[in-house]
Design a protein around this motif. Structure first.
Motif, PDB file in Angstrom:
ATOM      1  N   ILE A  45      -3.355  -2.746  -6.043  1.00 58.52           N
ATOM      2  CA  ILE A  45      -3.935  -4.014  -6.494  1.00 58.52           C
ATOM      3  C   ILE A  45      -3.361  -5.183  -5.693  1.00 58.52           C
ATOM      4  O   ILE A  45      -4.092  -6.084  -5.265  1.00 58.52           O
ATOM      5  N   ALA A  46      -2.046  -5.150  -5.462  1.00 55.74           N
ATOM      6  CA  ALA A  46      -1.404  -6.231  -4.700  1.00 55.74           C
ATOM      7  C   ALA A  46      -1.922  -6.278  -3.262  1.00 55.74           C
ATOM      8  O   ALA A  46      -2.179  -7.371  -2.721  1.00 55.74           O
ATOM      9  N   VAL A  47      -2.087  -5.116  -2.646  1.00 62.68           N
ATOM     10  CA  VAL A  47      -2.579  -5.073  -1.268  1.00 62.68           C
ATOM     11  C   VAL A  47      -4.023  -5.585  -1.185  1.00 62.68           C
ATOM     12  O   VAL A  47      -4.377  -6.363  -0.286  1.00 62.68           O
ATOM     13  N   ILE A  48      -4.863  -5.164  -2.132  1.00 60.95           N
ATOM     14  CA  ILE A  48      -6.259  -5.626  -2.147  1.00 60.95           C
ATOM     15  C   ILE A  48      -6.314  -7.142  -2.328  1.00 60.95           C
ATOM     16  O   ILE A  48      -7.082  -7.838  -1.655  1.00 60.95           O
ATOM     17  N   MET A  49      -5.473  -7.651  -3.233  1.00 61.60           N
ATOM     18  CA  MET A  49      -5.445  -9.096  -3.458  1.00 61.60           C
ATOM     19  C   MET A  49      -5.003  -9.840  -2.203  1.00 61.60           C
ATOM     20  O   MET A  49      -5.516 -10.932  -1.890  1.00 61.60           O
ATOM     21  N   ALA A  50      -4.060  -9.269  -1.468  1.00 58.85           N
ATOM     22  CA  ALA A  50      -3.605  -9.903  -0.224  1.00 58.85           C
ATOM     23  C   ALA A  50      -4.753 -10.023   0.773  1.00 58.85           C
ATOM     24  O   ALA A  50      -4.903 -11.063   1.449  1.00 58.85           O
ATOM     25  N   PHE A  51      -5.592  -8.985   0.858  1.00 62.43           N
ATOM     26  CA  PHE A  51      -6.741  -9.034   1.766  1.00 62.43           C
ATOM     27  C   PHE A  51      -7.785 -10.040   1.281  1.00 62.43           C
ATOM     28  O   PHE A  51      -8.372 -10.778   2.087  1.00 62.43           O
ATOM     29  N   VAL A  52      -8.028 -10.066  -0.039  1.00 63.49           N
ATOM     30  CA  VAL A  52      -8.985 -11.028  -0.581  1.00 63.49           C
ATOM     31  C   VAL A  52      -8.532 -12.454  -0.274  1.00 63.49           C
ATOM     32  O   VAL A  52      -9.316 -13.297   0.179  1.00 63.49           O
ATOM     33  N   HIS A  53      -7.257 -12.705  -0.494  1.00 60.92           N
ATOM     34  CA  HIS A  53      -6.708 -14.034  -0.229  1.00 60.92           C
ATOM     35  C   HIS A  53      -6.831 -14.374   1.258  1.00 60.92           C
ATOM     36  O   HIS A  53      -7.164 -15.518   1.636  1.00 60.92           O
ATOM     37  N   LEU A  67      -5.386  -4.891  13.941  1.00 60.26           N
ATOM     38  CA  LEU A  67      -4.043  -4.321  14.028  1.00 60.26           C
ATOM     39  C   LEU A  67      -3.460  -4.076  12.633  1.00 60.26           C
ATOM     40  O   LEU A  67      -2.780  -3.064  12.394  1.00 60.26           O
ATOM     41  N   LEU A  68      -3.740  -4.984  11.718  1.00 58.74           N
ATOM     42  CA  LEU A  68      -3.253  -4.836  10.349  1.00 58.74           C
ATOM     43  C   LEU A  68      -3.856  -3.596   9.683  1.00 58.74           C
ATOM     44  O   LEU A  68      -3.153  -2.784   9.064  1.00 58.74           O
ATOM     45  N   LEU A  69      -5.172  -3.442   9.828  1.00 60.75           N
ATOM     46  CA  LEU A  69      -5.849  -2.283   9.246  1.00 60.75           C
ATOM     47  C   LEU A  69      -5.380  -0.989   9.909  1.00 60.75           C
ATOM     48  O   LEU A  69      -5.204   0.040   9.237  1.00 60.75           O
ATOM     49  N   LEU A  70      -5.165  -1.044  11.224  1.00 54.01           N
ATOM     50  CA  LEU A  70      -4.679   0.134  11.936  1.00 54.01           C
ATOM     51  C   LEU A  70      -3.287   0.527  11.445  1.00 54.01           C
ATOM     52  O   LEU A  70      -2.999   1.712  11.235  1.00 54.01           O
ATOM     53  N   GLY A  71      -2.441  -0.467  11.239  1.00 57.94           N
ATOM     54  CA  GLY A  71      -1.103  -0.190  10.726  1.00 57.94           C
ATOM     55  C   GLY A  71      -1.133   0.422   9.342  1.00 57.94           C
ATOM     56  O   GLY A  71      -0.385   1.375   9.046  1.00 57.94           O
ATOM     57  N   ILE A  72      -1.987  -0.091   8.479  1.00 57.30           N
ATOM     58  CA  ILE A  72      -2.123   0.460   7.129  1.00 57.30           C
ATOM     59  C   ILE A  72      -2.617   1.907   7.191  1.00 57.30           C
ATOM     60  O   ILE A  72      -2.127   2.779   6.465  1.00 57.30           O
ATOM     61  N   ALA A  73      -3.598   2.160   8.066  1.00 59.67           N
ATOM     62  CA  ALA A  73      -4.139   3.516   8.192  1.00 59.67           C
ATOM     63  C   ALA A  73      -3.071   4.495   8.672  1.00 59.67           C
ATOM     64  O   ALA A  73      -2.920   5.592   8.120  1.00 59.67           O
ATOM     65  N   ILE A  74      -2.313   4.079   9.687  1.00 60.77           N
ATOM     66  CA  ILE A  74      -1.251   4.948  10.212  1.00 60.77           C
ATOM     67  C   ILE A  74      -0.198   5.218   9.144  1.00 60.77           C
ATOM     68  O   ILE A  74       0.234   6.353   8.931  1.00 60.77           O
ATOM     69  N   GLY A  75       0.205   4.151   8.446  1.00 62.18           N
ATOM     70  CA  GLY A  75       1.203   4.319   7.391  1.00 62.18           C
ATOM     71  C   GLY A  75       0.718   5.202   6.256  1.00 62.18           C
ATOM     72  O   GLY A  75       1.466   6.037   5.739  1.00 62.18           O
ATOM     73  N   ALA A  76      -0.553   5.018   5.866  1.00 57.18           N
ATOM     74  CA  ALA A  76      -1.105   5.831   4.773  1.00 57.18           C
ATOM     75  C   ALA A  76      -1.167   7.305   5.153  1.00 57.18           C
ATOM     76  O   ALA A  76      -0.789   8.181   4.362  1.00 57.18           O
ATOM     77  N   VAL A  77      -1.638   7.576   6.368  1.00 53.44           N
ATOM     78  CA  VAL A  77      -1.713   8.970   6.830  1.00 53.44           C
ATOM     79  C   VAL A  77      -0.321   9.583   6.910  1.00 53.44           C
ATOM     80  O   VAL A  77      -0.091  10.712   6.453  1.00 53.44           O
ATOM     81  N   ALA A  78       0.622   8.823   7.480  1.00 54.46           N
ATOM     82  CA  ALA A  78       1.998   9.335   7.585  1.00 54.46           C
ATOM     83  C   ALA A  78       2.588   9.603   6.213  1.00 54.46           C
ATOM     84  O   ALA A  78       3.270  10.615   6.003  1.00 54.46           O
ATOM     85  N   GLY A  79       2.331   8.713   5.255  1.00 51.74           N
ATOM     86  CA  GLY A  79       2.858   8.897   3.908  1.00 51.74           C
ATOM     87  C   GLY A  79       2.285  10.123   3.220  1.00 51.74           C
ATOM     88  O   GLY A  79       3.019  10.916   2.623  1.00 51.74           O
ATOM     89  N   VAL A  80       0.970  10.286   3.315  1.00 53.23           N
ATOM     90  CA  VAL A  80       0.318  11.436   2.661  1.00 53.23           C
ATOM     91  C   VAL A  80       0.759  12.750   3.301  1.00 53.23           C
ATOM     92  O   VAL A  80       1.092  13.715   2.607  1.00 53.23           O
ATOM     93  N   VAL A  81       0.764  12.785   4.633  1.00 49.65           N
ATOM     94  CA  VAL A  81       1.148  14.014   5.328  1.00 49.65           C
ATOM     95  C   VAL A  81       2.593  14.395   5.025  1.00 49.65           C
ATOM     96  O   VAL A  81       2.906  15.555   4.725  1.00 49.65           O
ATOM     97  N   SER A  82       3.491  13.397   5.063  1.00 49.65           N
ATOM     98  CA  SER A  82       4.898  13.700   4.793  1.00 49.65           C
ATOM     99  C   SER A  82       5.096  14.151   3.355  1.00 49.65           C
ATOM    100  O   SER A  82       5.880  15.065   3.088  1.00 49.65           O
ATOM    101  N   ALA A  83       4.393  13.521   2.420  1.00 54.37           N
ATOM    102  CA  ALA A  83       4.527  13.905   1.013  1.00 54.37           C
ATOM    103  C   ALA A  83       4.044  15.335   0.771  1.00 54.37           C
ATOM    104  O   ALA A  83       4.591  16.054  -0.062  1.00 54.37           O
ATOM    105  N   LYS A  84       3.010  15.761   1.513  1.00 54.99           N
ATOM    106  CA  LYS A  84       2.465  17.100   1.315  1.00 54.99           C
ATOM    107  C   LYS A  84       3.209  18.167   2.112  1.00 54.99           C
ATOM    108  O   LYS A  84       3.340  19.312   1.662  1.00 54.99           O
ATOM    109  N   LYS A  85       3.696  17.797   3.287  1.00 57.98           N
ATOM    110  CA  LYS A  85       4.278  18.793   4.185  1.00 57.98           C
ATOM    111  C   LYS A  85       5.786  18.969   4.018  1.00 57.98           C
ATOM    112  O   LYS A  85       6.304  20.076   4.193  1.00 57.98           O
ATOM    113  N   VAL A  86       6.485  17.898   3.698  1.00 57.00           N
ATOM    114  CA  VAL A  86       7.948  17.982   3.626  1.00 57.00           C
ATOM    115  C   VAL A  86       8.372  18.831   2.430  1.00 57.00           C
ATOM    116  O   VAL A  86       7.884  18.648   1.310  1.00 57.00           O
TER     117      VAL A  86
END
Length: 469
Positions: A45-53, A67-86
């Motif tokens: 919710i906080a992230v969505i509000m930041a984009f709306v603002h 660049l912001l969206l690319l960073g979020i995408a990279i971070g999200a993929v890294a987070g999901v993959v690490s959470a599932k694989k580690v």
């Protein structure tokens, strides 16, 4: 403050409230998953509000948004993959890496707030953002070293730091001096911000490198608290209530946990952070150890003891995590319970490599939460236990902690030696992190089952099934 600013403030406040509720639910293993989910929704919710603002108030560059969206995408993929694989056994390293990312991100946000304005920022911004830079930078390099040590990187494990006391004091002084100059001479903020960052990064290295593996659970908690504090400072600098509350919660929780962990080891927190394990007697760590011999046993003999017992207490340690044998231990517990044996799991607060390590591993293996018993509640039960099965736990079971003059003196331990019979599953005859022999292994009521914990438990399970057939 216009309408969108007001809406954003209240939305961020809602996110902050969800963080608090989520943290409350994490008080219990039964509701921890729900707490994580609530907190995650609050962050979305906080992230969505930041984009709306951002889109309502306008932005300067399309490239910046990409660049912001690319960073979020990279971070999200890294987070999901690490959470599932580690693996769960590698979770301490993952937590340290997350601390690294969090501290680095907070430092970069703070640096941006210091350096990008055309005019020099005010004193309040310089102080809060400067603290974000200092704490975030220390957390970045410190957590990186901690992750490497936990992963067993040979270079870091063998790395020594001569004159660690002098270097610690030197870089603390340099970091504070450059931070003060940043606040005093805002016109030279580029120079002082760079120097503050560099000195803080180096201090993070000299701070963590000398600290031994036995103290890593406390160090992880301290660095986690630093990450939260850095985020809160960055939130103050950019006036974001969600960051302030989230960072304050993480910082307060990490600091509280660090103190509790140090108390569980019966050591002052400053002693842990000074580096090295113990401090009472280095000679004791190098003596000949207790007299006597270790009595070996077999999986079949262990199975007989377990099957004919009325009450059994399992004592898991890092050796269990290293062998990834948590499911085998849980299966053995289920077998014994079906046979009418009372089974409990003794959880020492500093067992493993991070706070709650054993709880997480056993929860993954679907061990009922009410069977996980903490140190204060399980110790009175050992005298009534027919068998205490120790799987990969060493220093936290050493009776040497009850007498002065040893590296573990005063550390609260599990009173395993008071059980009627003790079986210790251990890979070899090596010593624990404290560097001394475990006196438990030489007691008359103790038997040793050497070998890989997973293979050993599988052999015991097979023998138990054969007896119950």
């Amino acid at each position: 403050m216009n309408a969108i600013d007001t809406v954003a403030w209240f939305v961020y406040l809602l996110s902050a409230v969800m963080f608090v509720i989520g943290l409350h639910f994490m008080n219990s293993p039964k509701t921890a998953r729900r707490g994580n989910q609530i907190s995650a929704v609050g962050m979305v919710i906080a992230v969505i509000m930041a984009f709306v603002h951002l889109f309502v108030t306008g932005y300067r560059s399309n490239i910046a948004i990409i660049l912001l969206l690319l960073g979020i995408a990279i971070g999200a993929v890294a987070g999901v993959v690490s959470a599932k694989k580690v693996k769960m056994t590698d979770m301490p390293q993952l937590v340290s890496i997350f601390n690294t990312v969090g501290g680095g991100a907070a430092a970069l946000v703070a640096l941006n707030d210091i350096l990008t304005p055309a005019k020099a920022p005010g004193l309040v911004v310089l102080i809060t953002a400067g603290l974000g830079v200092v704490i975030g930078s220390v957390t970045f390099t410190g957590s990186l070293v901690a992750a490497g040590k936990l992963q067993g990187v040979k270079f870091l494990r063998k790395l020594t730091l001569p004159g660690k006391g002098f270097l610690n004091v030197l870089f603390i002084v340099l970091t504070i001096a450059s931070f003060v100059m940043l606040c005093v001479q805002p016109g030279q903020r580029l120079l002082w911000a760079v120097l503050t960052t560099v000195f803080a990064l180096v201090y993070g290295l000299v701070f963590v490198i000398p600290i031994g593996g036995a103290d890593m659970p406390v160090v992880i908690s301290v660095l986690n608290a630093c990450t939260g504090t850095a985020v809160a400072m960055s939130g103050l600098a950019i006036d974001n209530v969600a960051l302030i509350v989230a960072g304050a919660l993480v910082g307060a929780a990490g600091a509280t946990l660090s103190i509790l962990m140090a108390q569980a080891m019966n050591r002052p927190l400053h002693s842990v952070l000074a580096g090295g394990f113990g401090g009472a007697s280095n000679a004791s760590a190098n003596d000949d150890g207790p007299e006597g011999t270790m009595k070996e046993t077999t999986a079949d003999d262990v199975a007989v003891q377990l099957v004919y017992a009325q009450k059994v207490i399992f004592v898991p340690g890092f050796g269990l995590a290293q062998a990834q044998a948590q499911r085998e231990l849980a299966d053995l517990g289920e077998l014994l319970k079906e046979h009418g044996v009372e089974v409990s799991y003794a959880i020492h607060p500093v067992a493993g490599r991070m706070p709650g390590h054993m709880n997480v591993l056993l929860a993954e293996a679907n061990v009922p939460y009410d069977e996980l018993v903490d140190l204060d509640d399980i110790n009175p039960q050992f005298p009534s236990a027919n068998v205490a099965l120790v799987v990969g736990a060493n220093d936290v079971t050493n009776p040497a902690a009850r007498r002065p003059g040893t590296p573990v003196s005063g550390m609260p331990i599990l009173d395993v030696d008071q059980a009627q019979h003790v079986v210790v599953m251990k890979r070899g005859r090596g010593r624990g992190y404290a560097g001394i022999e475990n006196e438990l292994y030489f007691e008359d009521n103790t038997q040793m089952l050497f070998g890989d914990a997973k293979a050993g438990l599988q052999a015991v399970i097979a023998a138990v099934k054969e007896l119950l057939a």
